[in-house]
Design a protein around this motif. Structure first.
Motif, PDB file in Angstrom:
ATOM      1  N   ALA A 485     -36.593  -6.700   0.578  1.00 38.94           N
ATOM      2  CA  ALA A 485     -37.696  -6.569   1.532  1.00 38.94           C
ATOM      3  C   ALA A 485     -37.855  -7.816   2.394  1.00 38.94           C
ATOM      4  O   ALA A 485     -38.129  -7.724   3.600  1.00 38.94           O
ATOM      5  N   THR A 486     -37.679  -8.992   1.792  1.00 42.31           N
ATOM      6  CA  THR A 486     -37.842 -10.252   2.538  1.00 42.31           C
ATOM      7  C   THR A 486     -36.806 -10.363   3.643  1.00 42.31           C
ATOM      8  O   THR A 486     -37.126 -10.731   4.781  1.00 42.31           O
ATOM      9  N   TYR A 487     -35.547 -10.027   3.312  1.00 39.85           N
ATOM     10  CA  TYR A 487     -34.480 -10.137   4.306  1.00 39.85           C
ATOM     11  C   TYR A 487     -34.648  -9.097   5.411  1.00 39.85           C
ATOM     12  O   TYR A 487     -34.405  -9.373   6.593  1.00 39.85           O
ATOM     13  N   LEU A 488     -35.087  -7.896   5.049  1.00 39.15           N
ATOM     14  CA  LEU A 488     -35.327  -6.839   6.046  1.00 39.15           C
ATOM     15  C   LEU A 488     -36.469  -7.248   6.983  1.00 39.15           C
ATOM     16  O   LEU A 488     -36.411  -7.007   8.199  1.00 39.15           O
ATOM     17  N   ASP A 489     -37.496  -7.864   6.405  1.00 39.33           N
ATOM     18  CA  ASP A 489     -38.626  -8.329   7.218  1.00 39.33           C
ATOM     19  C   ASP A 489     -38.173  -9.385   8.218  1.00 39.33           C
ATOM     20  O   ASP A 489     -38.572  -9.359   9.394  1.00 39.33           O
ATOM     21  N   THR A 490     -37.335 -10.345   7.762  1.00 38.64           N
ATOM     22  CA  THR A 490     -36.833 -11.385   8.668  1.00 38.64           C
ATOM     23  C   THR A 490     -36.083 -10.763   9.836  1.00 38.64           C
ATOM     24  O   THR A 490     -36.298 -11.135  11.002  1.00 38.64           O
ATOM     25  N   TYR A 491     -35.194  -9.821   9.508  1.00 40.63           N
ATOM     26  CA  TYR A 491     -34.394  -9.196  10.572  1.00 40.63           C
ATOM     27  C   TYR A 491     -35.297  -8.435  11.540  1.00 40.63           C
ATOM     28  O   TYR A 491     -35.132  -8.497  12.768  1.00 40.63           O
ATOM     29  N   ALA A 492     -36.302  -7.702  11.006  1.00 37.02           N
ATOM     30  CA  ALA A 492     -37.232  -6.968  11.863  1.00 37.02           C
ATOM     31  C   ALA A 492     -37.997  -7.920  12.776  1.00 37.02           C
ATOM     32  O   ALA A 492     -38.213  -7.640  13.970  1.00 37.02           O
ATOM     33  N   TRP A 493     -38.386  -9.071  12.212  1.00 38.35           N
ATOM     34  CA  TRP A 493     -39.168 -10.023  13.011  1.00 38.35           C
ATOM     35  C   TRP A 493     -38.324 -10.660  14.120  1.00 38.35           C
ATOM     36  O   TRP A 493     -38.835 -10.912  15.226  1.00 38.35           O
ATOM     37  N   ILE A 494     -37.052 -10.899  13.846  1.00 39.22           N
ATOM     38  CA  ILE A 494     -36.168 -11.434  14.900  1.00 39.22           C
ATOM     39  C   ILE A 494     -36.050 -10.419  16.039  1.00 39.22           C
ATOM     40  O   ILE A 494     -36.137 -10.768  17.223  1.00 39.22           O
ATOM     41  N   LEU A 495     -35.874  -9.142  15.677  1.00 39.78           N
ATOM     42  CA  LEU A 495     -35.811  -8.088  16.702  1.00 39.78           C
ATOM     43  C   LEU A 495     -37.124  -8.024  17.482  1.00 39.78           C
ATOM     44  O   LEU A 495     -37.129  -7.812  18.707  1.00 39.78           O
ATOM     45  N   MET A 497     -39.141 -10.540  18.047  1.00 37.12           N
ATOM     46  CA  MET A 497     -39.170 -11.682  18.964  1.00 37.12           C
ATOM     47  C   MET A 497     -38.248 -11.477  20.155  1.00 37.12           C
ATOM     48  O   MET A 497     -38.449 -12.068  21.216  1.00 37.12           O
ATOM     49  N   GLN A 498     -37.220 -10.632  19.965  1.00 35.68           N
ATOM     50  CA  GLN A 498     -36.322 -10.299  21.070  1.00 35.68           C
ATOM     51  C   GLN A 498     -36.851  -9.115  21.908  1.00 35.68           C
ATOM     52  O   GLN A 498     -36.163  -8.647  22.813  1.00 35.68           O
ATOM     53  N   LYS A 499     -38.051  -8.649  21.554  1.00 41.68           N
ATOM     54  CA  LYS A 499     -38.715  -7.524  22.226  1.00 41.68           C
ATOM     55  C   LYS A 499     -37.941  -6.220  22.076  1.00 41.68           C
ATOM     56  O   LYS A 499     -38.019  -5.329  22.921  1.00 41.68           O
ATOM     57  N   ARG A 500     -37.220  -6.112  20.961  1.00 42.33           N
ATOM     58  CA  ARG A 500     -36.495  -4.865  20.644  1.00 42.33           C
ATOM     59  C   ARG A 500     -37.340  -4.107  19.617  1.00 42.33           C
ATOM     60  O   ARG A 500     -36.996  -3.973  18.449  1.00 42.33           O
ATOM     61  N   TYR A 501     -38.504  -3.604  20.097  1.00 35.94           N
ATOM     62  CA  TYR A 501     -39.544  -3.119  19.201  1.00 35.94           C
ATOM     63  C   TYR A 501     -39.146  -1.869  18.426  1.00 35.94           C
ATOM     64  O   TYR A 501     -39.483  -1.730  17.239  1.00 35.94           O
ATOM     65  N   SER A 502     -38.444  -0.944  19.079  1.00 37.07           N
ATOM     66  CA  SER A 502     -38.058   0.295  18.391  1.00 37.07           C
ATOM     67  C   SER A 502     -37.118  -0.001  17.234  1.00 37.07           C
ATOM     68  O   SER A 502     -37.248   0.576  16.140  1.00 37.07           O
ATOM     69  N   GLU A 503     -36.151  -0.906  17.467  1.00 40.20           N
ATOM     70  CA  GLU A 503     -35.229  -1.296  16.389  1.00 40.20           C
ATOM     71  C   GLU A 503     -35.983  -2.042  15.294  1.00 40.20           C
ATOM     72  O   GLU A 503     -35.731  -1.846  14.094  1.00 40.20           O
ATOM     73  N   ALA A 504     -36.914  -2.889  15.722  1.00 41.13           N
ATOM     74  CA  ALA A 504     -37.685  -3.670  14.748  1.00 41.13           C
ATOM     75  C   ALA A 504     -38.462  -2.744  13.819  1.00 41.13           C
ATOM     76  O   ALA A 504     -38.575  -3.016  12.606  1.00 41.13           O
ATOM     77  N   ARG A 505     -39.016  -1.627  14.372  1.00 41.25           N
ATOM     78  CA  ARG A 505     -39.794  -0.705  13.536  1.00 41.25           C
ATOM     79  C   ARG A 505     -38.926  -0.084  12.437  1.00 41.25           C
ATOM     80  O   ARG A 505     -39.399   0.121  11.308  1.00 41.25           O
ATOM     81  N   ILE A 506     -37.663   0.220  12.741  1.00 39.08           N
ATOM     82  CA  ILE A 506     -36.767   0.816  11.735  1.00 39.08           C
ATOM     83  C   ILE A 506     -36.650  -0.112  10.525  1.00 39.08           C
ATOM     84  O   ILE A 506     -36.759   0.318   9.371  1.00 39.08           O
ATOM     85  N   TYR A 507     -36.467  -1.401  10.798  1.00 40.25           N
ATOM     86  CA  TYR A 507     -36.227  -2.351   9.700  1.00 40.25           C
ATOM     87  C   TYR A 507     -37.519  -2.755   8.994  1.00 40.25           C
ATOM     88  O   TYR A 507     -37.514  -3.004   7.790  1.00 40.25           O
ATOM     89  N   ILE A 508     -38.661  -2.791   9.746  1.00 39.12           N
ATOM     90  CA  ILE A 508     -39.909  -3.145   9.061  1.00 39.12           C
ATOM     91  C   ILE A 508     -40.349  -1.994   8.158  1.00 39.12           C
ATOM     92  O   ILE A 508     -40.939  -2.220   7.087  1.00 39.12           O
ATOM     93  N   ASP A 509     -40.023  -0.756   8.556  1.00 34.97           N
ATOM     94  CA  ASP A 509     -40.316   0.385   7.678  1.00 34.97           C
ATOM     95  C   ASP A 509     -39.536   0.257   6.366  1.00 34.97           C
ATOM     96  O   ASP A 509     -40.079   0.484   5.276  1.00 34.97           O
ATOM     97  N   GLN A 510     -38.250  -0.112   6.479  1.00 34.84           N
ATOM     98  CA  GLN A 510     -37.430  -0.296   5.274  1.00 34.84           C
ATOM     99  C   GLN A 510     -37.968  -1.446   4.426  1.00 34.84           C
ATOM    100  O   GLN A 510     -37.988  -1.372   3.189  1.00 34.84           O
ATOM    101  N   ALA A 511     -38.409  -2.508   5.100  1.00 34.60           N
ATOM    102  CA  ALA A 511     -38.956  -3.661   4.367  1.00 34.60           C
ATOM    103  C   ALA A 511     -40.197  -3.254   3.579  1.00 34.60           C
ATOM    104  O   ALA A 511     -40.346  -3.603   2.397  1.00 34.60           O
TER     105      ALA A 511
END
Length: 568
Positions: A485-495, A497-511
């Motif tokens: 969960a921690t690693y998925l959250d980091t990746y979602a947060w980087i996305l 910050m890159q304003k790639r919100y739709s992709e970020a939601r996929i990974y924060i859901d997994q986190a």
């Protein structure tokens, strides 16, 4: 007629003078060319020297030195056949030159042409009998070619120079054994023993050879006489013990084992050898440790016990899975005998680490700084113990002191962890650049250090720096642990910050799905991402859930109150 003879004589003299003059000029040209080759060689200009030497060889094919130096260049160029050919030619042109012959012999050895090598060595020795060092090489070459008879002849030549000795007699006896001539082998040791009747070492060697010739009874008689003269002769004790073991006389063998282990004349190697034998025999017989431990305790109760034997006892106790307190006491005894024993101290540190006894770790490591100042592991464990106590200044000090003892031989795992924790500590202190430098060092030692990659990537994303690099590092972590969960959250947060919100939601859901600890940070990130995806209701729900775990979070309170994302 007389006038004609005078004219012929004058013409002959003039031709001879011209030829001599021409020869002198040619030699001078060769000498100058060869000197220039040597100058270039001295300067390290190998190509120029090689070309000049080849011109020298063309000018004077009988000059041995050109072949000798050219051979060296061919050897450097890995053209060993050509090198050997030229070394051989140099020696043929100047057969009395010992340097050429010795180099040729070495070249033969490197080419594994041992027969040719020994011929050259024999020629050198015949030319200079003062070179006794050559006999050792000649002996080894005959052994290499399995010419044991000639090897014996070389040993006899050594004896003629130095007289009989234990080393030479044993060597000669072993050679006879190689020839399957047991009688000669035994006779050789017998002669040595008879020449030195009062030297019990030679008597013991003779007994050992008798035993190898299956003459155990005679061997036993000789050894018994030796021990009558010298009761503490460990070599005789060891040999007699072997005899009793062969006779399956365990009572006498065990008695001798104990005598040797308590014998102050016995070497450390002999005692360790016997103890390992006893341990092996005990394990084969069922593994009862009682007798072995009794032996250890009796040995260690003697004055000035050997720390290596105490360490072997601790290792045996570990093998038998004895209580850790008992093993620790033995390791502490090792340190009493040898305070600089790093392995014993490190084992105690590891025990304390597993028991989470940080004060014990700090104490042990502080002492190690005196006795083992170059052992990096002690700085690491001391720093980690302070870190667990949240004494960050002391922890950072220990890590910084340890950097100076890191070498290329250091454990990559420990060094990597070393720099990783340093980076975390420096980041907590707000020393961002130093922290990033520590993380870079960590990844140089171990590029797949997952936890470092995650922390480094997250901190970069929080700062909004090097986001592409942060994404690459974070991708490595989620590939390695796709349900973390921690690693998925980091990746979602980087996305994010890159304003790639739709992709970020996929990974924060997994986190959030994998977040068994219900981290308020991950939940808050989920709310932030859902807000930018246009789902304000879900964002508010997640922010409210995060606030339940962190009710004093003022930023969260403001987000909920204003129903909008607020950057921290």
């Amino acid at each position: 007629m007389v006038r004609l003879l005078i004219i012929i004589s004058l013409i002959t003299c003039q031709w001879s003078f011209s030829a001599a003059q021409s020869q002198t000029t040619s030699q001078r040209e060769y000498d100058l060319l060869f000197m220039e080759a040597m100058v270039q060689r001295q300067k390290g200009q190998s190509d120029a020297a090689f070309d000049l030497l080849n011109r020298c060889r063309e000018m004077n094919p009988q000059a041995s030195e050109t072949y000798f130096f050219l051979a060296q260049y061919y050897s450097h160029m890995k053209q060993q056949d050509k090198a050997l050919e030229f070394f051989k030619h140099a020696a043929q042109l100047e057969p009395a030159n010992s340097t050429y012959l010795e180099t040729l012999a070495q070249a033969y050895i490197e080419a594994e042409q041992y027969t040719e090598a020994v011929e050259v060595m024999e020629r050198m020795y015949e030319a200079d009998k003062s070179r006794q060092d050559l006999l050792e090489t000649i002996y080894r070459l005959y052994v290499q070619t399995k010419d044991f008879e000639k090897a014996i002849g070389v040993v006899e030549r050594m004896e003629a120079i130095d007289g009989k000795s234990e080393r030479l007699s044993v060597t000669k006896s072993q050679l006879y054994m190689q020839l399957d001539d047991k009688k000669a082998a035994v006779d050789e040791m017998k002669q040595l023993a008879e020449q030195h009747p009062n030297d019990q070492t030679y008597q013991t060697l003779y007994a050992n050879m008798l035993m190898m010739d299956d003459r155990e009874t005679e061997a036993c008689d000789v050894l018994t006489r030796v021990l009558e003269q010298e009761p503490d002769n460990t070599r005789a004790q060891m040999s007699l013990r072997t005899y009793y073991l062969m006779q399956e006389d365990s009572l006498r063998a065990d008695s001798l084992t104990r005598s040797i282990l308590l014998n102050r004349n016995a070497s450390q190697e002999e005692k360790v050898y016997l103890l390992r034998q006893e341990i092996g025999a005990s394990e084969q017989a069922g593994g009862d440790s009682t007798q072995v431990l009794a032996l250890f305790h009796e040995i260690l109760a003697q004055p000035d016990p050997d720390p290596e034997l105490a360490e072997l006892c601790a290792a045996y106790m570990n093998l038998k899975q004895m209580p850790r307190d008992s093993v620790s006491k033995m390791l502490e005894f090792v340190l009493q005998l040898a305070p600089d024993n790093a392995s014993a101290r490190l084992q105690l540190v590891q025990y304390a680490w597993e028991a989470e006894d940080d004060e014990r770790i700090i104490s042990l490591c502080r002492a190690a700084r005196q006795y083992n100042p170059d052992e990096m592991a002690f700085y690491y464990y001391q720093g980690m113990a302070f870190y667990r106590q949240e004494n960050h200044d002391e922890a950072l000090g220990a890590f910084r002191n340890g950097i100076s003892v890191i070498t290329q031989e250091s454990s990559p795992d420990i060094v990597s962890s070393f720099y990783e924790v340093m980076g975390d500590l420096l980041h907590q202190k707000g020393l961002k650049d130093e922290a990033y430098a520590a993380y870079d060092s960590c990844l140089q030692w171990k590029p797949d250090n997952i936890s470092c990659l995650n922390n480094y990537a997250y901190y970069l994303s929080v700062e909004g720096e090097q986001l592409d690099r942060a994404e690459q590092m974070s991708q490595v972590t989620i590939k390695a642990e796709p349900e973390n969960a921690t690693y998925l959250d980091t990746y979602a947060w980087i996305l994010f910050m890159q304003k790639r919100y739709s992709e970020a939601r996929i990974y924060i859901d997994q986190a959030m799905q994998n977040d068994s600890l219900h981290s308020n940070v991950i939940t808050e990130h989920g709310g932030d991402i859902y807000f930018f995806c246009g789902d304000t209701d879900e964002a508010l729900r997640l922010w409210q859930k995060a606030l339940e775990s962190d009710p004093e979070n003022k930023v969260l309170i403001r987000k909920i109150k204003r129903k909008k994302y607020i950057r921290q």
